[in-house]
Write a protein that holds these residues in place. Structure first.
Motif, PDB file in Angstrom:
ATOM      1  N   SER A 164       0.436  -1.148   0.015  1.00  0.00           N
ATOM      2  CA  SER A 164       0.104   0.081  -0.067  1.00  0.00           C
ATOM      3  C   SER A 164       0.773   0.787  -0.131  1.00  0.00           C
ATOM      4  O   SER A 164       2.027   1.004   0.625  1.00  0.00           O
ATOM      5  CB  SER A 164      -1.439  -0.259   0.943  1.00  0.00           C
ATOM      6  OG  SER A 164      -1.546   0.768   1.162  1.00  0.00           O
TER       7      SER A 164
ATOM      8  N   TRP B  69      -1.605   4.036  -0.515  1.00  0.00           N
ATOM      9  CA  TRP B  69      -1.863   5.282   0.312  1.00  0.00           C
ATOM     10  C   TRP B  69      -2.223   5.569   1.947  1.00  0.00           C
ATOM     11  O   TRP B  69      -1.656   4.932   2.821  1.00  0.00           O
ATOM     12  CB  TRP B  69      -3.851   4.655   0.743  1.00  0.00           C
ATOM     13  CG  TRP B  69      -4.311   4.482  -1.292  1.00  0.00           C
ATOM     14  CD1 TRP B  69      -4.389   5.245  -2.271  1.00  0.00           C
ATOM     15  CD2 TRP B  69      -4.969   3.038  -1.494  1.00  0.00           C
ATOM     16  NE1 TRP B  69      -4.922   4.954  -2.927  1.00  0.00           N
ATOM     17  CE2 TRP B  69      -4.888   3.497  -2.717  1.00  0.00           C
ATOM     18  CE3 TRP B  69      -5.133   1.472  -1.097  1.00  0.00           C
ATOM     19  CZ2 TRP B  69      -5.865   2.576  -3.849  1.00  0.00           C
ATOM     20  CZ3 TRP B  69      -5.687   1.158  -2.256  1.00  0.00           C
ATOM     21  CH2 TRP B  69      -5.856   1.248  -3.243  1.00  0.00           C
TER      22      TRP B  69
ATOM     23  N   SER C 255      -2.733   9.037   5.027  1.00  0.00           N
ATOM     24  CA  SER C 255      -3.899   9.852   5.586  1.00  0.00           C
ATOM     25  C   SER C 255      -5.006  10.441   5.038  1.00  0.00           C
ATOM     26  O   SER C 255      -5.936  11.640   5.082  1.00  0.00           O
ATOM     27  CB  SER C 255      -3.046  10.578   6.359  1.00  0.00           C
ATOM     28  OG  SER C 255      -2.154  11.618   6.605  1.00  0.00           O
ATOM     29  N   ASP C 256      -4.261  11.558   3.211  1.00  0.00           N
ATOM     30  CA  ASP C 256      -4.830  11.956   2.671  1.00  0.00           C
ATOM     31  C   ASP C 256      -6.194  11.291   1.898  1.00  0.00           C
ATOM     32  O   ASP C 256      -6.850  11.897   1.393  1.00  0.00           O
ATOM     33  CB  ASP C 256      -4.653  12.222   1.471  1.00  0.00           C
ATOM     34  CG  ASP C 256      -3.457  11.094  -0.017  1.00  0.00           C
ATOM     35  OD1 ASP C 256      -3.092  10.380   1.399  1.00  0.00           O
ATOM     36  OD2 ASP C 256      -3.245  11.351  -0.705  1.00  0.00           O
ATOM     37  N   ASP C 257      -6.770   9.467   2.067  1.00  0.00           N
ATOM     38  CA  ASP C 257      -7.623   8.700   2.059  1.00  0.00           C
ATOM     39  C   ASP C 257      -8.035   8.201   2.562  1.00  0.00           C
ATOM     40  O   ASP C 257      -7.750   6.896   2.335  1.00  0.00           O
ATOM     41  CB  ASP C 257      -7.779   8.462   0.783  1.00  0.00           C
ATOM     42  CG  ASP C 257      -8.881   8.197   0.002  1.00  0.00           C
ATOM     43  OD1 ASP C 257     -10.087   7.592   0.514  1.00  0.00           O
ATOM     44  OD2 ASP C 257      -9.146   7.731  -1.077  1.00  0.00           O
TER      45      ASP C 257
ATOM     46  N   LYS D 262      -9.143   4.357   1.378  1.00  0.00           N
ATOM     47  CA  LYS D 262      -8.468   3.920   0.963  1.00  0.00           C
ATOM     48  C   LYS D 262      -7.181   3.736   1.862  1.00  0.00           C
ATOM     49  O   LYS D 262      -6.912   2.071   1.630  1.00  0.00           O
ATOM     50  CB  LYS D 262      -8.038   4.832  -0.160  1.00  0.00           C
ATOM     51  CG  LYS D 262      -8.616   4.449  -1.325  1.00  0.00           C
ATOM     52  CD  LYS D 262      -8.444   5.299  -2.753  1.00  0.00           C
ATOM     53  CE  LYS D 262      -8.980   5.678  -3.530  1.00  0.00           C
ATOM     54  NZ  LYS D 262      -9.096   6.236  -4.587  1.00  0.00           N
ATOM     55  N   ALA D 263      -6.542   4.120   2.578  1.00  0.00           N
ATOM     56  CA  ALA D 263      -5.521   3.887   3.985  1.00  0.00           C
ATOM     57  C   ALA D 263      -5.683   2.923   4.571  1.00  0.00           C
ATOM     58  O   ALA D 263      -4.551   2.001   4.708  1.00  0.00           O
ATOM     59  CB  ALA D 263      -5.352   4.971   4.480  1.00  0.00           C
TER      60      ALA D 263
ATOM     61  N   GLU E 183       3.147   7.499   1.213  1.00  0.00           N
ATOM     62  CA  GLU E 183       2.424   8.048   2.024  1.00  0.00           C
ATOM     63  C   GLU E 183       2.181   7.196   3.624  1.00  0.00           C
ATOM     64  O   GLU E 183       1.537   7.367   4.690  1.00  0.00           O
ATOM     65  CB  GLU E 183       1.509   8.784   1.956  1.00  0.00           C
ATOM     66  CG  GLU E 183       1.645  10.105   0.946  1.00  0.00           C
ATOM     67  CD  GLU E 183       2.261  11.516   1.549  1.00  0.00           C
ATOM     68  OE1 GLU E 183       2.330  11.582   2.550  1.00  0.00           O
ATOM     69  OE2 GLU E 183       3.333  11.282   0.284  1.00  0.00           O
ATOM     70  N   ALA E 184       1.889   5.483   2.876  1.00  0.00           N
ATOM     71  CA  ALA E 184       1.531   4.597   3.694  1.00  0.00           C
ATOM     72  C   ALA E 184       2.506   4.576   4.914  1.00  0.00           C
ATOM     73  O   ALA E 184       2.231   4.674   5.786  1.00  0.00           O
ATOM     74  CB  ALA E 184       1.277   3.350   3.578  1.00  0.00           C
TER      75      ALA E 184
END
Length: 155
Positions: free
Chosen positions: A43, A45, A47-49, A52-53, A77-78
């Motif tokens: 992953s 993904w 904190s922006d989504d 999905k995270a 970002e994950a």
């Protein structure tokens, strides 16, 4: 080549119930016997989504609870989700905060690797990783996880 192998295996899987008159092989209790899978979840993904995270962790937990072996590789970002404060603040729609799911994964000793380069770029430390029993990963580890998960298909 890999795509061709996947499609041929998929065709065998779809045709198998038609060929086997009795359906699935049954174990002593009459339940369908199945071989545990080795699954590598990746992953990027963060904190922006939040939804999905959270999905890779929620799905990985469900797979582990079903008896499958699961490992994670996080990048981009994950990796920020390895910070306990951030993981507890990221709440997928309809699900508990990611931190709660990560705690459950850690309790099951499910291995999580966070890309070392991505982590350093985002200030994620070994102390952050230790919250969930995670380790720094690299491209070699990523390849080994893919090979580990693929062995089930080729054996």
């Amino acid at each position: 080549m890999i795509r061709r192998l996947f499609l041929s295996r998929l065709a065998q899987f779809v045709a198998a119930p038609l060929v086997m008159a009795g359906g699935f092989v049954r174990d002593a209790q009459g339940q369908a016997a199945r071989k545990p899978l080795k699954i590598m979840m990746k992953s990027a993904w963060g904190s922006d989504d939040p939804t999905k995270a959270g999905f890779p962790f929620l799905h990985g937990l469900a797979l582990a609870e079903a008896g499958h072996e699961v490992q994670f590789f996080l990048l981009g970002e994950a990796v920020g989700l390895m910070r306990k404060t951030l993981a507890n603040a990221v709440t997928p729609v309809g699900w508990p905060p990611v931190g709660e799911t990560l705690d459950k994964l850690a309790a099951r000793h499910i291995q999580i690797y966070a890309c070392g380069t991505c982590s350093r770029a985002r200030g994620v430390t070994e102390a952050d990783l230790s919250n969930y029993g995670a380790k720094f990963g690299n491209p070699t580890i990523f390849v080994s996880l893919v090979e580990w998960a693929d062995r089930v298909i080729t054996e």
